[in-house]
Design a protein around this motif. Structure first.
Motif, PDB file in Angstrom:
ATOM      1  N   VAL A 374       0.819  -1.206   0.000  1.00  0.00           N
ATOM      2  CA  VAL A 374       0.000   0.000   0.000  1.00  0.00           C
ATOM      3  C   VAL A 374       0.857   1.263   0.000  1.00  0.00           C
ATOM      4  N   ILE A 375       1.817   1.345   0.898  1.00  0.00           N
ATOM      5  CA  ILE A 375       2.638   2.558   1.009  1.00  0.00           C
ATOM      6  C   ILE A 375       3.400   2.846  -0.285  1.00  0.00           C
ATOM      7  N   PRO A 376       4.070   1.857  -0.915  1.00  0.00           N
ATOM      8  CA  PRO A 376       4.699   2.142  -2.210  1.00  0.00           C
ATOM      9  C   PRO A 376       3.701   2.570  -3.285  1.00  0.00           C
ATOM     10  N   LEU A 377       2.495   1.987  -3.280  1.00  0.00           N
ATOM     11  CA  LEU A 377       1.483   2.380  -4.259  1.00  0.00           C
ATOM     12  C   LEU A 377       1.029   3.824  -4.028  1.00  0.00           C
ATOM     13  N   MET A 378       0.839   4.221  -2.787  1.00  0.00           N
ATOM     14  CA  MET A 378       0.465   5.600  -2.486  1.00  0.00           C
ATOM     15  C   MET A 378       1.552   6.571  -2.933  1.00  0.00           C
ATOM     16  N   GLU A 379       2.802   6.199  -2.717  1.00  0.00           N
ATOM     17  CA  GLU A 379       3.913   7.051  -3.137  1.00  0.00           C
ATOM     18  C   GLU A 379       3.950   7.197  -4.655  1.00  0.00           C
ATOM     19  N   GLY A 380       3.455   6.209  -5.371  1.00  0.00           N
ATOM     20  CA  GLY A 380       3.476   6.247  -6.826  1.00  0.00           C
ATOM     21  C   GLY A 380       2.290   6.932  -7.467  1.00  0.00           C
ATOM     22  N   ILE A 381       1.283   7.291  -6.676  1.00  0.00           N
ATOM     23  CA  ILE A 381       0.089   7.960  -7.216  1.00  0.00           C
ATOM     24  C   ILE A 381       0.169   9.450  -6.867  1.00  0.00           C
ATOM     25  N   ASP A 382       0.410  10.290  -7.869  1.00  0.00           N
ATOM     26  CA  ASP A 382       0.446  11.733  -7.641  1.00  0.00           C
ATOM     27  C   ASP A 382      -0.955  12.226  -7.306  1.00  0.00           C
ATOM     28  N   ALA A 383      -1.064  12.987  -6.228  1.00  0.00           N
ATOM     29  CA  ALA A 383      -2.369  13.490  -5.804  1.00  0.00           C
ATOM     30  C   ALA A 383      -2.190  14.755  -4.982  1.00  0.00           C
ATOM     31  N   ASN A 384      -3.196  15.623  -5.035  1.00  0.00           N
ATOM     32  CA  ASN A 384      -3.191  16.787  -4.159  1.00  0.00           C
ATOM     33  C   ASN A 384      -3.167  16.348  -2.701  1.00  0.00           C
ATOM     34  N   ARG A 385      -3.918  15.276  -2.436  1.00  0.00           N
ATOM     35  CA  ARG A 385      -3.935  14.763  -1.062  1.00  0.00           C
ATOM     36  C   ARG A 385      -4.416  13.321  -1.039  1.00  0.00           C
ATOM     37  N   HIS A 386      -3.707  12.512  -0.274  1.00  0.00           N
ATOM     38  CA  HIS A 386      -4.154  11.171   0.089  1.00  0.00           C
ATOM     39  C   HIS A 386      -4.717  11.250   1.509  1.00  0.00           C
TER      40      HIS A 386
END
Length: 451
Positions: A374-386
């Motif tokens: 999960v953490i690597p996937l979140m780091e790979g998704i550009d977003a204004n906010r997670h």
């Protein structure tokens, strides 16, 4: 208190006012609203008024035929008659009272929530939808003569003229000082900050008649007797024809190209629908995510929403299914982020879309899935906010570690928020955490109760 003051007091209480927005978010019925229309309950109090006797039936103490005398007993009211309080007879609770609502669109909702929670989200445009010509503030080296910036050309030539110009007659008089040479005259000019070259003095030296070479005994005497001609006087006398214009100085005015951008946003809502997500937890997710959707829809010109449900696997659903669906499977949160990344990359490029990725669940996840996937996937998704919203009404379970692991991994990262919602009272605080700017602090006062 007079009638006017009494009426004003009733008016203050009785105007159709929206129910407190935070109270509505925490405890109100959200189901009566949809994506474009939000219904906020309002409190209505009828204002007092006089009613005049249109039939002239008399005033106080005047009864009509059949009115009992003083002390005469009165029988039970007939069905349908009013009782002593003016209410119709009938069984209690047979009819419900009318409930008023105030309708607002998402844009107004966003404004109200900004004011209620002290938010200051400023959306940015990404997708260029039109390029327009603005003021002629840019310059280029080429262009039509009609756009030549003559003012700039003149200033550049004038600066060059002033940087290289000197009073030639004054220097020629210095050449008439007794005993001086071209080099000594040049040295004197440097001391006096006269911008003349030695080659020019050498060229002019032989034109001085021999009988004039001793006209002045010293430079000091010459300066006292000879007036210098200022650059301004020389320019007025000679005219602008003497200003050295160069092609390198030519600049042509060009209109500034202004880009009009549309503020696009895509919101990805992720929800755990595994067996542990019971009704109370699902309600807390809906109570948190629904106002977030309304708010972002009101803030952006164009808003789209993606809803992803997951247990051990993930799949895309519509909004109606999202909050009600329930599965009996296990939990693997990474499956949802894998699907979210695929959808965003395919349909919502980061260069054109603002992106928010919100996930919610009870923080339970399969072993090592959070740290390894999960953490690597979140780091790979550009977003204004997670954001991850943990819903644990009875307190965090022993094996519910996902939120803690995410918070620890992104400690200090303003782009990732972890919020806990254990009861409706926690909802507005969670919304504030998710939407606030990094430097904002929510202000509270003793007279204004928190959410």
């Amino acid at each position: 208190m007079g009638l006017r003051e009494d009426l004003e007091r009733f008016r203050e209480v009785g105007e159709e006012r929206r129910q407190d927005l935070e109270e509505f978010i925490q405890y109100g019925d959200l189901s009566g609203s949809d994506s474009d229309r939000i219904e906020i309950p309002i409190k209505v109090v009828d204002l007092p008024e006089f009613t005049y006797d249109q039939l002239d039936r008399g005033g106080v103490g005047q009864g009509q035929g059949g009115t009992p005398d003083v002390g005469q007993p009165i029988g039970e009211p007939e069905p349908g008659e009013a009782d002593d309080d003016g209410d119709e007879a009938g069984e209690p609770g047979e009819e419900g009272g009318e409930h008023g609502h105030y309708e607002m669109d998402p844009e107004e909702f966003a404004e109200e929530l900004d004011e209620a929670l002290g938010l200051d989200l400023e959306p940015k445009g990404k997708e260029v939808i039109e390029e327009i010509e603005g003021d002629f503030t840019d310059v280029t080296r080429t262009g039509p003569n009609s756009t030549l910036d003559f003012e700039r050309l003149f200033k550049q030539g004038l600066k060059r003229k002033l940087a290289t110009d000197f009073d030639e007659g004054f220097v020629r008089e210095a050449m008439r000082v007794a005993g001086e040479t071209p080099k000594s005259v040049y040295q004197w000019c440097r001391e006096k900050r006269i911008l003349v070259s030695l080659s020019w003095i050498d060229a002019e030296w032989d034109d001085i008649p021999d009988d004039e070479r001793s006209r002045w005994r010293s430079f000091a005497e010459m300066e006292r007797e000879v007036d210098r001609d200022s650059a301004a006087r020389r320019l007025r006398r000679e005219g602008i024809e003497q200003i050295p214009f160069r092609r390198d100085d030519e600049r042509y005015r060009h209109p500034e190209i202004e880009e009009e951008k549309r503020r696009n946003v895509v919101v990805v809502n992720i929800r755990d629908v595994s067996g542990s997500m019971r009704e109370t937890k699902r309600e807390l997710v809906e109570r948190t995510f629904t106002p977030l959707d309304w708010y972002l829809q009101g803030k952006y010109d164009n808003a789209e929403f993606v809803y992803i449900a997951h247990d051990a696997d993930a799949w895309e659903v519509d909004r109606e299914e999202f909050f009600g669906i329930r599965s009996g499977g296990g939990t693997r949160i990474s499956s949802a982020y894998e699907l979210a990344g695929e959808i965003l990359d395919e349909a919502y490029p980061w260069s054109e879309w603002n992106r928010y990725v919100f996930a919610a669940g009870d923080s339970e996840n399969s072993s090592n899935d959070t740290t390894e996937n999960v953490i690597p996937l979140m780091e790979g998704i550009d977003a204004n906010r997670h954001a991850y919203v943990e819903t644990q009404p009875g307190g965090t379970a022993i094996n519910a570690t996902h939120a803690e692991e995410v918070e620890r991994a992104f400690d200090g990262d303003d782009g990732v928020v972890v919020a806990s919602v254990g009861a409706p009272d926690d909802v507005t605080d969670a919304i504030y955490q998710i939407l606030r700017s990094p430097s904002a602090e929510r202000a509270t006062t003793p007279d204004a109760p928190g959410p």
